[in-house]
Design a protein around this motif. Structure first.
Motif, short mmCIF file in Angstrom:
data_model
loop_
_atom_site.label_atom_id
_atom_site.label_comp_id
_atom_site.label_asym_id
_atom_site.label_seq_id
_atom_site.Cartn_x
_atom_site.Cartn_y
_atom_site.Cartn_z
N LEU A 35 74.76 63.53 14.90
CA LEU A 35 74.91 62.55 15.98
C LEU A 35 75.10 61.13 15.46
O LEU A 35 75.54 60.24 16.20
CB LEU A 35 73.68 62.57 16.89
CG LEU A 35 73.44 63.82 17.72
CD1 LEU A 35 72.08 63.73 18.41
CD2 LEU A 35 74.54 63.96 18.76
N TYR A 36 74.74 60.91 14.20
CA TYR A 36 74.64 59.55 13.68
C TYR A 36 75.95 58.78 13.81
O TYR A 36 75.99 57.63 14.26
CB TYR A 36 74.17 59.61 12.23
CG TYR A 36 73.78 58.28 11.63
CD1 TYR A 36 73.62 57.13 12.39
CD2 TYR A 36 73.57 58.17 10.24
CE1 TYR A 36 73.25 55.92 11.81
CE2 TYR A 36 73.19 56.98 9.67
CZ TYR A 36 73.05 55.86 10.45
OH TYR A 36 72.68 54.67 9.88
N GLY A 37 77.04 59.39 13.39
CA GLY A 37 78.33 58.69 13.45
C GLY A 37 78.70 58.30 14.87
O GLY A 37 79.17 57.18 15.11
N ALA A 38 78.48 59.20 15.83
CA ALA A 38 78.77 58.88 17.22
C ALA A 38 77.85 57.78 17.74
O ALA A 38 78.26 56.94 18.54
CB ALA A 38 78.64 60.14 18.08
N ALA A 39 76.61 57.78 17.27
CA ALA A 39 75.67 56.73 17.67
C ALA A 39 76.12 55.37 17.15
O ALA A 39 76.05 54.36 17.86
CB ALA A 39 74.27 57.06 17.17
N LEU A 40 76.59 55.31 15.90
CA LEU A 40 77.14 54.07 15.37
C LEU A 40 78.29 53.57 16.22
O LEU A 40 78.41 52.37 16.51
CB LEU A 40 77.61 54.27 13.92
CG LEU A 40 76.54 54.43 12.84
CD1 LEU A 40 77.19 54.80 11.51
CD2 LEU A 40 75.73 53.16 12.68
N GLU A 41 79.15 54.49 16.62
CA GLU A 41 80.29 54.13 17.47
C GLU A 41 79.85 53.52 18.79
O GLU A 41 80.52 52.65 19.36
CB GLU A 41 81.15 55.37 17.71
CG GLU A 41 82.32 55.17 18.66
CD GLU A 41 83.38 54.24 18.11
OE1 GLU A 41 84.14 53.68 18.93
OE2 GLU A 41 83.46 54.06 16.88
N GLN A 42 78.68 53.93 19.28
CA GLN A 42 78.14 53.39 20.53
C GLN A 42 77.29 52.14 20.31
O GLN A 42 76.74 51.59 21.28
CB GLN A 42 77.29 54.47 21.22
CG GLN A 42 78.06 55.69 21.67
CD GLN A 42 79.11 55.35 22.72
OE1 GLN A 42 78.84 54.60 23.66
NE2 GLN A 42 80.31 55.90 22.57
N GLY A 43 77.18 51.68 19.07
CA GLY A 43 76.46 50.44 18.79
C GLY A 43 75.05 50.62 18.31
O GLY A 43 74.34 49.63 18.07
N PHE A 44 74.59 51.87 18.16
CA PHE A 44 73.22 52.11 17.70
C PHE A 44 73.06 51.72 16.22
O PHE A 44 74.03 51.63 15.47
CB PHE A 44 72.84 53.57 17.89
CG PHE A 44 72.43 53.93 19.29
CD1 PHE A 44 71.10 54.15 19.62
CD2 PHE A 44 73.38 54.05 20.29
CE1 PHE A 44 70.72 54.48 20.91
CE2 PHE A 44 73.02 54.38 21.59
CZ PHE A 44 71.68 54.59 21.90
N ARG A 45 71.81 51.55 15.84
CA ARG A 45 71.43 51.14 14.49
C ARG A 45 70.30 52.04 14.02
O ARG A 45 69.50 52.50 14.85
CB ARG A 45 70.95 49.68 14.55
CG ARG A 45 70.70 49.03 13.20
CD ARG A 45 71.97 48.55 12.61
NE ARG A 45 71.74 47.67 11.45
CZ ARG A 45 72.55 47.64 10.40
NH1 ARG A 45 73.60 48.43 10.35
NH2 ARG A 45 72.32 46.80 9.40
N ARG A 46 70.21 52.29 12.70
CA ARG A 46 69.11 53.09 12.18
C ARG A 46 68.07 52.21 11.53
O ARG A 46 68.37 51.32 10.74
CB ARG A 46 69.61 54.10 11.14
CG ARG A 46 68.48 55.02 10.63
CD ARG A 46 68.95 56.00 9.58
NE ARG A 46 69.25 55.35 8.31
CZ ARG A 46 68.35 54.98 7.40
NH1 ARG A 46 67.06 55.18 7.63
NH2 ARG A 46 68.72 54.41 6.26
N ALA A 47 66.78 52.48 11.84
CA ALA A 47 65.64 51.93 11.12
C ALA A 47 64.68 53.08 10.89
O ALA A 47 64.13 53.64 11.84
CB ALA A 47 64.96 50.82 11.92
#
Length: 240
Positions: free
Chosen positions: A39-51
């Motif tokens: 899901l990570y790549g799609a989340a980046l596309e939606q503006g999400f960030r990882r911490a």
């Protein structure tokens, strides 16, 4: 990314890390969601960030200052000051290493936090803080190391996804701050993305006029994500 298939949570209000007089909230993807790596790549596309192991997006009721950003890799060309940065740091050796804890990296991280965030709640780091904040078991994370005469002077935490590269966090030796190691890290991450034929370097959030965030506008062409998707940021005029 479809919210009807993915569990999302809203955090309670908490102190804002950028404006002390404001409160902040985040939208979180369930950290127990199956296949977070997928899901990570799609989340980046939606503006999400990882911490750490959390994928989050600011969702504050009274403020929309935090805007997701990404660099268009194929069109990026360093400006004059960025080219000077590369020349001035030609003696720095750079390598990509597995994202693992060791004492050398932790000591650099702890020194950076004491210098950068004194009395901010992050300045007394423990080894588990290093691991929990910078990596997750599911994340495609690498440490880009910067060494000067063998000494570790900076680490750029870098997530490499199929859709793009995410610049998660950079920490460096305070005594080498004049070298512009944060800028150097982004420039090298753009070059890594170019080598791997990735379209984007995700830079996290931009806050207009904020002294800790406004540097991101120098990496043009930069895109910002709003309610209608990704749009180019118009560069400001002035010296480069």
């Amino acid at each position: 990314m479809r919210s009807d298939l993915i569990r999302l949570f809203q955090t309670p209000p908490q102190a804002c890390g950028y404006y002390p007089e404001r409160s902040a909230q985040n939208l979180l993807i369930d950290p127990h969601q199956p296949d977070l790596a997928g899901l990570y790549g799609a989340a980046l596309e939606q503006g999400f960030r990882r911490a750490g192991d959390q994928l989050y997006l600011p969702r504050c009721s009274a403020c929309q200052a935090c805007i997701p950003t990404r660099i268009e890799v194929a069109a990026f060309r360093p400006d004059r000051s960025q080219r000077r940065n590369l020349r001035d740091n030609a003696d720095v050796r750079i390598s990509l290493q597995p994202a693992q804890y060791n004492q050398e990296r932790f000591e650099l991280y702890a020194r950076y936090l004491r210098w950068r965030h004194p009395d901010g709640g992050m300045d007394e780091a423990e080894p588990e803080d290093f691991t929990h904040f910078l990596r997750a078991d599911w994340s495609p994370t690498w440490f880009m190391e910067f060494r000067l005469a063998g000494e570790l002077i900076a680490v750029a935490v870098t997530d490499i996804c199929e859709q793009g590269l995410s610049a998660v966090y950079t920490f460096y030796a305070p005594e080498h701050a004049s070298r512009g190691l944060g800028t150097l890290a982004v420039l090298q991450q753009v070059e890594l993305a170019r080598q791997r034929e990735l379209a984007w370097v995700y830079l996290g959030f931009w806050i207009a006029g904020h002294p800790k965030m406004d540097y991101k506008r120098r990496f043009q062409p930069l895109q910002l994500r709003g309610s209608h998707g990704w749009k180019p940021m118009l560069p400001t005029t002035g010296k480069d």
